[in-house]
Every structure is written in C-alpha cells, then in structure tokens.
Design a protein around this motif. Structure first.
Motif, short mmCIF file in Angstrom:
data_model
loop_
_atom_site.label_atom_id
_atom_site.label_comp_id
_atom_site.label_asym_id
_atom_site.label_seq_id
_atom_site.Cartn_x
_atom_site.Cartn_y
_atom_site.Cartn_z
N SER A 142 0.85 -1.19 0.00
CA SER A 142 0.00 0.00 0.00
C SER A 142 0.88 1.23 0.00
CB SER A 142 -0.93 0.00 1.21
OG SER A 142 -0.18 0.11 2.40
N PHE A 143 0.50 2.17 -0.83
CA PHE A 143 1.27 3.40 -0.93
C PHE A 143 0.37 4.48 -1.48
CE2 PHE A 143 4.01 6.31 -3.32
CZ PHE A 143 4.83 6.73 -2.29
N ASP A 144 0.32 5.62 -0.81
CA ASP A 144 -0.50 6.74 -1.24
C ASP A 144 0.40 7.75 -1.96
OD1 ASP A 144 -2.24 8.83 -1.63
OD2 ASP A 144 -2.93 8.90 0.45
N LEU A 145 0.39 7.69 -3.30
CA LEU A 145 1.25 8.55 -4.10
C LEU A 145 0.91 10.02 -3.91
CD1 LEU A 145 3.51 8.83 -6.18
CD2 LEU A 145 1.79 8.52 -7.97
N ASN A 146 -0.37 10.35 -3.84
CA ASN A 146 -0.75 11.76 -3.63
C ASN A 146 -0.23 12.30 -2.31
OD1 ASN A 146 -2.09 12.16 -6.07
ND2 ASN A 146 -3.97 11.24 -5.27
N LYS A 147 -0.29 11.50 -1.27
CA LYS A 147 0.22 11.92 0.03
C LYS A 147 1.74 12.16 -0.05
CE LYS A 147 0.41 10.45 4.85
NZ LYS A 147 0.10 9.37 5.80
N TYR A 148 2.43 11.27 -0.77
CA TYR A 148 3.88 11.41 -0.92
C TYR A 148 4.22 12.70 -1.68
CZ TYR A 148 8.74 10.33 -1.95
OH TYR A 148 10.11 10.37 -2.03
#
Length: 184
Positions: free
Chosen positions: A171-177
């Motif tokens: 799981s990875f939130d690209l927008n948050k990054y």
C-alpha cells in the motif's frame, strides 16, 4: 492517371480511371505539433536527441507541415547531459515490472553543467513519476523503512540486479507522498 488492370489478362482497362484516393494519417497537424512541442521543450533530452526525434515525428505528417516547423527555434534551453537517458528510463521500467533491484551512481549537476557523482545506491524500484518537468524513480532502500526518489536524468552506471528480487508494494499513497515532497 491510374488505370485499372484486368487480373486475368494483365492488360489495362483504358475505359476505367481510379480517382479519389486519400491518405488517411494517424495524426492530424495539431496533434503532431503537440508531440513536437513536447520534444522541443523537454528539459531531459539532449539537443542531438531532440533533433533526431523531431525528424522522426515530422515524417508522420506531410511536406507542407515540415516546412512550418523550421520557424521554431529554442534558445538558451537547459538540457540534460545524460546521453543514456532513454536506456536508463527503459531499464528502470523493466526493473519495476520484473521487481528486481537496481544499483546505480546518483549524480548532481555542477556549476560546469556536467554530472558529478554523489553516491552509489542499491534500490528496490517501485514507480516512475513525472513531476515538475522531470522523471523520478520512486524507490525503497534497505532497511526498507522509507521511500526515496531520484531524478532519472541524474542516474548513471545503472546495473540491473535481476537475481535480487523484492516483494510488491502493498500500500502506498502517491498523492500523500507528492504533497509531502512538493519540490521533489
């Protein structure tokens, strides 16, 4: 004029004339202009590569369009000095798909506008991100507790470690990054 030939006899039929031939192109002139502008204003392409791609893209249109592109000149453009950019981008993409590690030298541009080595790194590549007119490699480094990004035009001496695989990203939130790293 084009004549219609009889398939059986191989003779031309002088009474028939074929007309109304049209070339149907894959791209119209405005689409080709957009592709050309993308190449012309791309900061990660060296000028020689730009010129090569411009000629190839121009072949997608007609002779009249080709003449219209000669009026565009790019001055004082800062471009990448990394001549292996396409190879590196392709290799990074292959490693992401195959889920194997990469080792490379990461560089910085000096005041002489040349690449200078900073560090040698081994990473697990997860994504390529196009952001702020640059391509970035989003990766994880041992001990795998945080993500790191690298500008692809600053990568040299890339080695694919195909025998060293890693698990897929859960799981990875690209927008948050991207919000936490606005300037990358």
């Amino acid at each position: 004029p084009r004549m219609k030939y009889d398939a059986k006899t191989g003779r031309s039929d002088d009474n028939s004339l074929l007309t109304d031939f049209y070339i149907e192109r894959d791209f119209d002139d405005s689409e080709i202009r957009l592709l050309l502008d993308s190449v012309i204003f791309s900061p990660h392409l060296p000028q020689s590569t730009r010129n090569y791609l411009i000629v190839k893209i121009e072949r997608l249109s007609n002779a009249y369009f080709k003449n219209s592109t000669r009026s565009v000149e790019v001055l004082n453009s800062v471009t990448s000095q990394n001549k292996t950019w396409f190879y590196i981008l392709s290799s990074v993409n292959d490693a992401i798909i195959g889920r194997y590690k990469l080792r490379f030298t990461y560089n910085e541009y000096g005041i002489d506008k040349q690449l200078h080595p900073v560090e040698e790194v081994t990473v697990c590549p997860y994504r390529i991100i196009a952001h702020n007119n640059h391509y970035y490699l989003l990766s994880n480094e041992p001990p795998f507790d945080n993500f790191v990004h690298y500008r692809i035009d600053r990568i040299t001496n890339l080695v694919s470690l195909e025998k060293e695989t890693f698990p897929p990203l859960q799981s990875f939130d690209l927008n948050k990054y991207l919000h936490s790293h606005p300037s990358m």
